[in-house]
Write an enzyme that holds these catalytic residues in place. Structure first.
Site, PDB file in Angstrom:
ATOM      1  CB  SER A 133      34.843  31.199  39.139  1.00  0.00           C
ATOM      2  OG  SER A 133      35.492  30.823  37.960  1.00  0.00           O
ATOM      3  CG  ASP A 167      31.162  35.950  33.830  1.00  0.00           C
ATOM      4  OD1 ASP A 167      32.001  35.581  32.986  1.00  0.00           O
ATOM      5  OD2 ASP A 167      30.959  35.356  34.896  1.00  0.00           O
ATOM      6  CG  HIS A 187      34.535  35.022  35.619  1.00  0.00           C
ATOM      7  ND1 HIS A 187      33.355  34.345  35.824  1.00  0.00           N
ATOM      8  CD2 HIS A 187      35.508  34.264  36.197  1.00  0.00           C
ATOM      9  CE1 HIS A 187      33.603  33.219  36.496  1.00  0.00           C
ATOM     10  NE2 HIS A 187      34.897  33.154  36.726  1.00  0.00           N
ATOM     11  CG  ASP A 188      38.380  38.684  38.307  1.00  0.00           C
ATOM     12  OD1 ASP A 188      38.158  37.488  38.581  1.00  0.00           O
ATOM     13  OD2 ASP A 188      39.511  39.163  38.147  1.00  0.00           O
TER      14      ASP A 188
END
Lengths: 219, 395
Positions: free
Chosen positions: B165, B331, B364-365
């Site tokens: 990220s 994501d 995304h995580d």
């Protein structure tokens, strides 16, 4: 010109050559000079890239399948997920010494454009493909009346990824069309062995089950 | 909300910002950090953690860049929350980033609130926290500060830089700003620029913070308040973007929280509501609201192409660095298309690049979570790079 056989293989070694590598890949690898930069388009699980690495070639790969890519990267190979039909356009001119398309041409949507990109990106292009002019394939269509099946082409017509088959003769015509110079051509017989005698093209087109061409840009 | 508890929290926060539970290095007035905003910032403090041992050749260092709300506590117990480090699955003995082979460094970013200079740090001119007087910082500033830390540690060249990220943005900036100092770069779930959608989400978060009356135009330390509600809402909204529809559905569905029927009220009837509230509440315990404004802003400003005549590839031309770019299928905050753009630029620049997209529904995580395919790829890539660099113990 078709190259003469460099070494002969026994039947037992037919599918796999010295070191356990696929003979068609060995033929391809023999065409790439040590120290060269090579891009393997459709590199699968990275077998050819590994072979090239052992020969001192700086190899990169493009592979469509996520599994193939991830396997390659986990092996430390420089491989990106991508599609030969769409992603070759992103590479600059003359980025590589060799661009290799091994057993993938027939699965591309636009073989001509792919070949043109290969000749743009690389000083040389190496293309290997199954020869649809092989006698066995001709016979299956002529006498059996069905789409051919072979050990190398095991798919039924409705599920095959191979949508653009060609014969050696067809491929030579494409090379002429895109202005590629044929530097070397090797035919492999049904056992994956290099065919040993110097013969005219019609003979290779009839008896070669696979072909490997080394091309370069004309001019 | 305001009271003894909040005051203690603020005092703790200020202590952690100025005297953190970390190694620190201070750069004095003679060695300022030159910021993109045109300010020479000094004195500056960097708080960092290290794991493993630097080899005699000083060639085995891996810099881990943390994400927006991460910090330098990668694999040790967090001094504020008491929880395990944020990347225990990836970093440690025998892990893909193996601390028995590599010397791992992670620094709190400039603008953060865990010991590197940021808006919660004390402004030496006033003796009070900087608040909004702290200069606006960029991802490139973060990377410059990290480079100063490496100079201080005597590490000329990093074996690898990695992060997810905002960490991925720093990785790309590292390769662009200091190509000769980065042997291998591994940006995960990153992008060469922050998209309009992502800027929009950040703006929602900032507005939530600033709409909290306790924010007091950023002077909440001086006024003894704490904009918990605003920051919690910002975190709740952001947290949704880190997940995916599929993951939320799998984890919570439409299940009720400790009840069988809806209450016909605005209580947290649904498990997903309760979960988000928990995320918001726990976040404000460890994070500074102004830091959140500064760091989201830094991400918004990130646009690598802008610094290189509008062409990302120019950022990497001639870079000797080998890259491995990783994205995740689910994501939608930093979608695969963003990573693919990185790869296109690297290809156009002739860089050595690998790119893998990992199938997961965790959004995304996913880069923080247990993703065996991710671990296999990171391990394989680092092994290959270690061999190429001639690191001892290379397989």
């Amino acid at each position: 010109m078709l190259s003469r056989l460099k070494y002969d293989l026994t039947m037992a070694e037919a599918a796999r050559g010295p070191g356990g590598a696929r003979v068609d890949l060995l033929v391809v690898a023999d065409m790439v000079q040590s120290g060269a930069r090579a891009l393997d388009v459709g590199c699968g699980d990275g077998e050819l890239l590994r072979l090239l690495e052992t020969r001192g070639v700086d190899g990169r790969g493009i592979e469509l399948s996520r599994e193939g890519v991830n396997e390659c990267v986990a092996k430390g190979l420089a491989v990106v997920q991508g599609d030969a039909d769409t992603d070759l356009a992103d590479y600059p001119d003359d980025a590589f010494d060799f661009v290799i398309l091994s057993q993938t041409l027939q699965a591309t949507r636009q073989p001509r454009i792919v070949l043109e990109h290969m000749l743009r990106i690389g000083r040389h292009a190496i293309v290997s493909f199954p020869n649809f002019g092989h006698w066995n394939i001709r016979l299956q269509l002529l006498l059996g009346g069905h789409m051919p099946h072979t050990d190398n082409l095991p798919y039924a017509w409705y599920e095959t990824p191979n949508i653009h088959f060609c014969s050696i003769k067809d491929f030579r015509q494409l090379c002429l069309l895109v202005g590629a110079r044929m530097e070397e051509a090797v035919a492999l017989n049904a056992w994956g062995r290099r065919m040993r005698l110097k013969m005219p093209w019609w003979f290779w087109n009839l008896f070669g089950e696979q072909a490997v061409f080394l091309l370069s840009r004309r001019g | 909300m305001v009271g003894t508890a909040a005051t203690i929290d603020l005092a703790d926060r200020r202590r952690e910002a100025d005297q953190p539970h970390s190694l620190t290095v201070r750069f004095g007035m003679s060695n300022p950090l030159r910021l993109d905003a045109g300010v020479d910032f000094a004195p500056m403090q960097i708080a960092y953690q290290t794991y493993g041992t630097l080899n005699p050749e000083r060639s085995n260092a891996i810099l881990v860049c943390h994400a927006l709300t991460g910090d330098q506590h990668v694999v040790n117990t967090h001094p504020v929350t008491g929880k395990p480090g944020w990347w225990e699955t990836m970093v440690g003995p025998g892990r893909p980033i193996d601390t028995e082979r590599y010397f791992v460094i992670c620094a709190n970013v400039v603008g953060g609130c865990m010991g590197s200079s940021g808006p919660a740090s004390t402004n030496p001119a006033t003796g009070m926290p900087w608040g909004l007087d702290f200069p606006v910082i960029t991802v490139r500033d973060m990377v410059r500060a990290q480079a100063m830390l490496l100079d201080h540690l005597g590490i000329e060249s990093l074996f690898a830089v990695t992060g997810g990220s905002m960490g991925g943005m720093q990785v790309l900036q590292w390769a662009a700003s200091y190509p000769q100092r980065v042997f291998a770069a591994l940006p995960i779930a990153g992008a060469t620029r922050h998209s309009a959608q992502n800027i929009a989400f950040h703006e929602v978060g900032r507005q939530a913070v600033m709409a909290d009356p306790d924010w007091r135009a950023g002077r909440y330390f001086a006024e003894g308040t704490n904009p918990r509600r605003g920051l919690a809402v910002a975190r709740m909204a952001a947290h949704i973007t880190y997940l995916s529809d599929a993951a939320l559905h799998r984890k919570f569905g439409r299940r009720f929280q400790d009840r069988d029927n809806p209450t016909f009220s605005f209580d947290a009837d649904f498990q997903v509501e309760s979960y988000l509230r928990h995320q918001g509440i726990t976040f404000v315990e460890r994070f500074d609201a102004n830091s959140y404004l500064y760091l989201t802003r830094a991400m918004d400003y990130f646009d690598l192409a802008a610094d290189y005549e509008g062409v990302v590839a120019n950022a990497f031309r001639g870079a000797p660095t080998r890259f491995c770019v990783i994205s995740f299928t689910s994501d939608w905050l930093f979608p695969t298309a963003e990573s693919r753009a990185i790869v296109h630029a690297l290809n156009a620049a002739g860089a050595r690049v690998s790119f893998a997209e990992i199938t997961t529904d965790k959004g995304h995580d996913a880069f923080l979570l247990d993703e065996p395919e991710l671990f296999a790829i990171v391990r394989g890539f680092l092994d290959g790079a270690a061999k190429a660099r001639g690191l001892r113990g290379s397989r």
